[in-house]
Design an enzyme around this catalytic site. Structure first.
Site, PDB file in Angstrom:
ATOM      1  N   GLY A   1      15.457  -3.360  71.959  1.00 21.54           N
ATOM      2  CA  GLY A   1      14.827  -2.500  70.960  1.00 21.54           C
ATOM      3  C   GLY A   1      15.665  -1.284  70.633  1.00 21.54           C
ATOM      4  CB  THR A   2      17.857   0.025  68.516  1.00 21.11           C
ATOM      5  OG1 THR A   2      17.916  -1.038  67.577  1.00 21.11           O
ATOM      6  CG2 THR A   2      18.683  -0.338  69.724  1.00 21.11           C
ATOM      7  CB  THR A   3      17.358   3.353  66.147  1.00 24.46           C
ATOM      8  OG1 THR A   3      18.286   2.297  65.962  1.00 24.46           O
ATOM      9  CG2 THR A   3      18.081   4.660  66.316  1.00 24.46           C
TER      10      THR A   3
ATOM     11  CG  ASP B   1      13.587   0.404  65.018  1.00 24.47           C
ATOM     12  OD1 ASP B   1      13.909   0.930  66.106  1.00 24.47           O
ATOM     13  OD2 ASP B   1      13.809  -0.792  64.761  1.00 24.47           O
TER      14      ASP B   1
END
Length: 292
Positions: free
Chosen positions: A54-56, A71
């Site tokens: 997972g990002t950001t 996000d």
């Protein structure tokens, strides 16, 4: 994290806490049932490569508080594993975390950290200072170093309101960490982590104004995540079709609260409308230039 009834049942019920003076729940767990801690054991490269990531995450201070936003996308290699994961979590009344990296490790970090803070408060009768909270999260990150060296990396951002700051307008705090647990209080007023962090920070750098209000900070955060999604395939932008938008938490003297989805959706639609109009004007300009 899976809690088993027999995991710490080798002594009579309640004997563990009577025998232990540890105010750190993670250290107590490490001594009594280390297998329950996140990311113990070894994992193959194939397994690690197939785990969702997972990002950001972005964070900004504003006048009288701090805001953190993330996000919603988790990726698994070149696949989108999840479109609506929540990467920012309230950890106590005056702090929150957002963690980028291996999704499962990130979620367990946030949960364990929240228990860590609650455990300390119950044993000691007082909340940790903000620096104390940073030190506790640092210890958790350091404890994951062996797993991080295998590729199971989870890098947090910690935000909070420092109750010991005599000037409430500057009491918002952002702390970044490295994979070895080193931590640093951000003096610029903003920070980002994750694969889209370079693009998000570039966007924030142009838009951020110290001393702004909470609504302005939210608008900057949403636009920064939009810019990150524009250049980083692992970051998900606002999805108007599915009505999936970033999530955010703000913290001020009144405590930590989740930003209503309606507020985030409104700002996201404004950003998209503004970018659409700018792209249309640019296209018209190119077309008129070509005709001449």
């Amino acid at each position: 994290m899976i809690w088993r009834d027999d995991a710490i049942a080798s002594q009579p019920a309640g004997q563990h806490f009577r025998n232990s003076h540890l105010s750190s729940f993670s250290e107590y767990l490490r001594a009594q049932a280390p297998e329950l801690l996140p990311a113990l054991g070894k994992a193959s490269a194939d397994v690690i490569g197939n785990l969702p990531h997972g990002t950001t995450i972005v964070a900004l201070t504003y006048r009288g508080g701090v805001l953190i936003a993330g996000d919603r996308r988790a990726t698994q290699g070149n696949y989108i594993a999840n479109r609506d994961i929540d990467k920012v979590q309230i950890t106590d009344n005056y702090s929150a975390t957002g963690i980028a990296g291996t999704a499962a490790i990130a979620v367990e970090f946030a949960r364990l950290y929240a228990v860590e803070l609650e455990h300390y408060e119950k044993l000691e009768g007082v909340q940790l200072t903000f620096n104390g909270k940073a030190n506790r999260l640092s210890a958790l990150v350091r404890g994951n170093l062996a797993a991080a060296m295998q590729g199971l990396v989870a890098v947090p951002l910690l935000v909070g309101y420092d109750l010991d700051d005599p000037n409430g307008e500057t009491a918002g705090r952002i702390v970044s960490f490295d994979v070895a647990g080193g931590w640093h209080v951000e003096s610029d007023g903003y920070q980002a982590v994750g694969s889209g962090s370079v693009f998000a920070k570039s966007s924030i750098k142009k838009l951020y104004r110290p001393g702004g209000d909470a609504l302005t900070a939210l608008a900057v955060a949403v636009e920064a995540l939009y810019d990150a999604a524009d250049d980083d395939s692992a970051t998900g932008g606002p999805d108007l079709v599915r009505r999936v938008f970033p999530t955010a938490i703000r913290i001020d003297s009144g405590g930590a609260v989740r930003v209503p989805e309606a507020d985030i959706e409104r700002i996201a639609r404004e950003v998209i409308a503004k970018r659409t109009e700018a792209a249309r004007e640019e296209a018209d300009l190119r077309e008129s230039g070509g005709d001449s």
